[in-house]
Write a protein that holds these residues in place. Structure first.
Motif, PDB file in Angstrom:
ATOM      1  N   GLY A 239       0.790  -1.227   0.000  1.00 25.75           N
ATOM      2  CA  GLY A 239       0.000   0.000   0.000  1.00 25.75           C
ATOM      3  C   GLY A 239       0.815   1.265   0.000  1.00 25.75           C
ATOM      4  O   GLY A 239       0.250   2.368   0.038  1.00 25.75           O
ATOM      5  N   ASN A 240       2.135   1.167  -0.029  1.00 21.69           N
ATOM      6  CA  ASN A 240       2.971   2.356  -0.010  1.00 21.69           C
ATOM      7  C   ASN A 240       2.707   3.205  -1.261  1.00 21.69           C
ATOM      8  O   ASN A 240       2.737   2.689  -2.387  1.00 21.69           O
ATOM      9  CB  ASN A 240       4.445   1.935   0.035  1.00 21.69           C
ATOM     10  N   PRO A 241       2.415   4.517  -1.109  1.00 25.39           N
ATOM     11  CA  PRO A 241       2.080   5.365  -2.264  1.00 25.39           C
ATOM     12  C   PRO A 241       3.189   5.411  -3.326  1.00 25.39           C
ATOM     13  O   PRO A 241       2.901   5.443  -4.515  1.00 25.39           O
ATOM     14  CB  PRO A 241       1.841   6.741  -1.646  1.00 25.39           C
ATOM     15  N   ALA A 244       2.993   2.286  -5.296  1.00 25.75           N
ATOM     16  CA  ALA A 244       1.841   2.312  -6.201  1.00 25.75           C
ATOM     17  C   ALA A 244       2.114   3.206  -7.414  1.00 25.75           C
ATOM     18  O   ALA A 244       1.733   2.882  -8.537  1.00 25.75           O
ATOM     19  CB  ALA A 244       0.603   2.796  -5.441  1.00 25.75           C
ATOM     20  N   ALA A 245       2.791   4.353  -7.179  1.00 32.82           N
ATOM     21  CA  ALA A 245       3.095   5.256  -8.290  1.00 32.82           C
ATOM     22  C   ALA A 245       4.043   4.596  -9.287  1.00 32.82           C
ATOM     23  O   ALA A 245       3.868   4.694 -10.504  1.00 32.82           O
ATOM     24  CB  ALA A 245       3.708   6.557  -7.746  1.00 32.82           C
ATOM     25  N   LEU A 255       5.295  13.105  -3.367  1.00 35.10           N
ATOM     26  CA  LEU A 255       4.119  12.614  -2.649  1.00 35.10           C
ATOM     27  C   LEU A 255       4.253  12.956  -1.167  1.00 35.10           C
ATOM     28  O   LEU A 255       5.367  13.127  -0.654  1.00 35.10           O
ATOM     29  CB  LEU A 255       3.980  11.093  -2.807  1.00 35.10           C
ATOM     30  N   PHE A 257       2.967  11.420   2.495  1.00 39.23           N
ATOM     31  CA  PHE A 257       2.262  10.324   3.163  1.00 39.23           C
ATOM     32  C   PHE A 257       3.016   9.939   4.427  1.00 39.23           C
ATOM     33  O   PHE A 257       4.128  10.426   4.698  1.00 39.23           O
ATOM     34  CB  PHE A 257       2.120   9.112   2.240  1.00 39.23           C
TER      35      PHE A 257
END
Length: 797
Positions: A239-241, A244-245, A255, A257
């Motif tokens: 789930g780390n942004p 995901a990117a 980002l 977060f």
């Protein structure tokens, strides 16, 4: 009694004043509120810019490190002898390979060591002076991948802790395979991560900032500062942004977060390397970024009733913010100016250079004053311009964030500088282009090495495809001239009997002056040690004259200069340790010695020498298969081919072909009385007498022993045959004089058969001529006989 009247207060004026004051207060408060709000976003934007710049700098440094490690491993993989990949060969190759590997560590602090392992995973060679037990790595995942997957290129390991020095490192490795593709081991580079830890610590990241390098293929951490215990090779959670990117194909982004490591909210920027499976993240803690802003917000709340204090606080804040901005600008300026790579800012519309650091100027040979304002397109070779225009257009359109390419630039002195360039575009918040960021790294030496390696391969391919030694030499000379910029090349052959070098083959560029130069060299000969060619012959080493005008006593210097030639370069062609020729190249330019080319021609000279030796052996084998070694005449095999062709031509033309079978009379007695040496001289002299008596179209061969055969073509009348036979008999009337001075008189018995009168195939024609020859011997020797007696009668009439 007198009354005192006080002037009444103008209430409307007071109201206006109060209103004005209220408006002022509201305006000041609004202004303060606006400043606090803008300060919040400015702090975040500054943090974004800072993290992006840091990420780009670390990205460039990491990419440069990996590129050099990749290039070093590729070179080692090409040059390591397969025979060295055995434990039994270590003592033989250890010193040579150790020195070569050590040379790759010079000025490369990131690389801790280079090592070579055999196919079983046992360490064979290493840099440094390690005294620990030999390492075994067959259990390593990167070793198994390279062993089991022939398609695997450069492979990186997970984060490793050195068994000998307890330091973290990452291994980059390439497979070593033999010519059949069999796995023979690996060569690896250990990249020290402490180097990057120190680099990270030099950055201004605040109290809670972090810098990390991750693998982009499995999202495991490679190095982090500050370090976190217990997180080695633990991948980022799904789930780390940032993860995901990256999964969506985003290569660079900013980002905000919460970190899964310490739950702290940070502003992160990441950059993904284009060629290698890594990405860089730089994070500033939101707490650190907004610390100053929070202070100002509290100050506004506490000083709402004290406008002057609020204004003073605001002034204080502005001054402090300005000082911080200046400090940050100074840090960025220092990073910009002291970077190990060249960096320039270029205007998008005019392509003029706005800024350039010292490294950029040094690489191109200009001063900053000369570069600032220059059209950057003037640095690009004309034939490379379309590709660069397309590259800039794609970056401007946002199709790619960063473009990386290897390309040449034109230095101030006119020389070509090969660089690896990364081009990106800085935009403002509205997305409008501000300036290109061009980051360049000098790769001229590597490109030169690649060019010479390509030249070696081209020479090898030319030799492999050549149909003859002459064609091979001309193609090799042309390839060297084309790729290395020489106008003319010659091959000088060692004439051992004469003890000189002679002109053999040549290739040159078109031009009247060059043709005159070549013509002046065709008849020139060089003795051992004389002139540049003679020195290369004598020493077995390349010889170079940068400018013949400065070479005192150079042979043929006046004629050479008259044709415009200045530089000369000669190197020996060697076979089995012996110089068999010299390749000579000339240029109209003044050229200083090229060390890399001088090294490369040692390999090329040996390649050509081996090829010529093989060709000579092949030609010797062909000669022995078709010629008689004593007389130099065609043997039975070639005679059979020549007679077959002669019969075919006679069949087409309607003419006759005559076959003469000639046997020396009393040759056995000559051998018995005078010895075989005298007999051999008689046979050689007979070949010469026959050759002098016949036409160019006729074929003479030694059939065996003292027997010779002659094929006469284009016969329209048998009287032509008689004329030739009489001429042969006349040639034998004089004595043959041996080397010892003896006079030997020799006669011959000759049998003659005609195609198609006597036979219509080779075997029958040979038999007929043989029969006729024996009839001639029976009649008393020194005679000739036609197979058909009526033909003899015709010739007598």
């Amino acid at each position: 009694m007198t009354k005192i009247f006080f002037p009444t207060t103008d209430k409307s004026h007071s109201k206006r004043l109060i209103t004005s004051l209220a408006v002022v207060v509201v305006a000041v408060m609004s202004l303060l509120g606006y400043l606090i709000w803008s300060g919040y976003w400015e702090a975040k934007h500054e943090a974004e810019t800072k993290t992006l710049n840091y990420a780009a700098i670390i990205d460039a440094r990491l990419d440069a490190t990996l590129r050099r490690a990749d290039a070093d491993l590729q070179q080692l993989a090409r040059t390591i002898p397969i025979a060295a990949l055995s434990r039994h060969a270590v003592s033989r190759y250890a010193r040579e390979l150790g020195a070569e590997m050590e040379s790759h560590l010079i000025n490369f602090p990131e690389m801790a060591a280079l090592r070579i392992f055999d196919a079983n995973g046992d360490r064979l060679y290493t840099t440094g002076s390690e005294t620990t037990a030999r390492t075994h790595i067959s259990d390593r995942s990167y070793f198994r991948l390279l062993r089991d997957n022939p398609q695997a290129g450069l492979v990186f390991s997970e984060l490793l802790i050195s068994r000998s020095r307890d330091r973290p490192s990452v291994v980059a490795a390439k497979a070593l395979r033999d010519g059949k593709g069999a796995f023979r081991g690996i060569v690896l580079a250990a990249i020290e991560l402490d180097y990057f830890q120190k680099l990270f610590q030099s950055l201004d990241l605040g109290a809670h900032g972090v810098v990390s390098i991750y693998r982009s293929d499995n999202f495991t951490p490679v190095v982090r500062w500050p370090a976190v215990e217990g997180k080695i090779n633990t991948p980022l959670p799904p789930g780390n942004p940032a993860r995901a990117a990256l999964a969506r194909g985003i290569k660079t982004a900013t980002l905000e977060f919460s970190s899964s490591t310490d739950d702290m909210v940070r502003i992160y920027s990441f950059n993904v390397l284009d060629r290698y499976p890594f990405f860089v993240t730089v994070g500033l803690a939101r707490e650190d970024v907004l610390a100053g802003w929070r202070k100002r917000a509290v100050a506004v709340g506490l000083s709402g009733l004290l406008l002057l204090a609020l204004l003073a606080g605001l002034l204080y804040w502005l001054l402090r913010a300005e000082a911080a901005l200046k400090a940050n600008e100074e840090l960025m300026r220092t990073t910009f100016e002291q970077a190990a790579v060249g960096i320039a800012h270029i205007a998008p519309g005019t392509y003029r250079i706005l800024m350039a650091n010292d490294k950029f100027c040094d690489l191109l040979g200009y001063t900053q004053d000369e570069l600032i304002g220059m059209d950057s397109r003037l640095l690009t070779p004309p034939d490379d311009m379309p590709a660069r225009e397309n590259e800039r257009a794609q970056v401007m359109a946002g199709k790619i964030k960063t473009s990386s390419s290897e390309r040449p630039l034109i230095r101030k002195d006119g020389a070509l500088l090969w660089i690896n360039r990364s081009l990106s575009l800085a935009r403002d918040r509205a997305g409008q282009p501000q300036y290109f960021i061009s980051v360049i790294e000098d790769i001229t030496e590597r490109k030169r090495a690649e060019q010479l390696l390509t030249l070696e391969h081209t020479v090898a391919r030319s030799l492999a495809n050549a149909t003859s030694a002459s064609a091979a030499l001309i193609e090799v000379i042309r390839s060297i001239c084309d790729t290395q910029g020489w106008e003319c090349g010659r091959y000088l052959l060692v004439d051992e009997p004469a003890g000189v070098l002679r002109f053999s083959e040549c290739w040159h560029m078109p031009g009247e002056a060059i043709e005159r130069f070549v013509a002046s060299k065709r008849d020139a000969v060089f003795v051992l040690g004389a002139g540049l060619a003679g020195r290369a012959w004598q020493s077995g080493q390349p010889a170079w004259i940068a400018d013949i005008r400065n070479a005192a006593g150079s042979l043929g210097a006046a004629a050479t200069l008259e044709t415009g030639m200045h530089c000369a370069f000669h190197f020996p062609v060697i076979s089995e340790g012996k110089v068999i020729g010299v390749l000579a190249f000339n240029s109209r330019k003044v050229r200083e010695p090229d060390d890399r080319l001088l090294q490369a021609v040692n390999v090329i000279g040996s390649q050509i020498g081996q090829f010529l030796q093989r060709k000579q052996a092949e030609e010797r084998i062909r000669y022995l298969a078709t010629y008689d070694t004593l007389t130099g005449l065609p043997n039975r095999n070639m005679f059979h081919d020549r007679l077959t062709l002669a019969i075919a031509r006679a069949r087409r033309s309607g003419q006759m072909t005559a076959l003469m079978f000639l046997d020396l009379d009393g040759f056995k007695e000559i051998n018995d009385a005078l010895g075989h040496a005298a007999g051999d001289q008689v046979l050689q002299a007979t070949a010469g007498l026959l050759g002098a008596s016949l036409r160019d179209v006729d074929t003479i061969s030694r059939h065996g022993g003292d027997e010779f055969t002659v094929v006469l073509e284009n016969i329209t009348d048998v009287r032509q045959v008689k004329i030739i036979v009489e001429k042969i008999k006349e040639a034998f009337s004089a004595p043959i004089i041996t080397q010892e001075g003896r006079d030997i008189f020799v006669t011959a018995s000759i049998g003659i058969a005609l195609y198609p009168l006597d036979a219509d195939n080779i075997d029958a024609l040979l038999q007929a001529a043989d029969v006729a020859m024996y009839r001639a011997k029976q009649k008393g020797r020194n005679a000739y006989e036609f197979y058909a007696s009526e033909l003899k009668a015709q010739t007598a009439s």
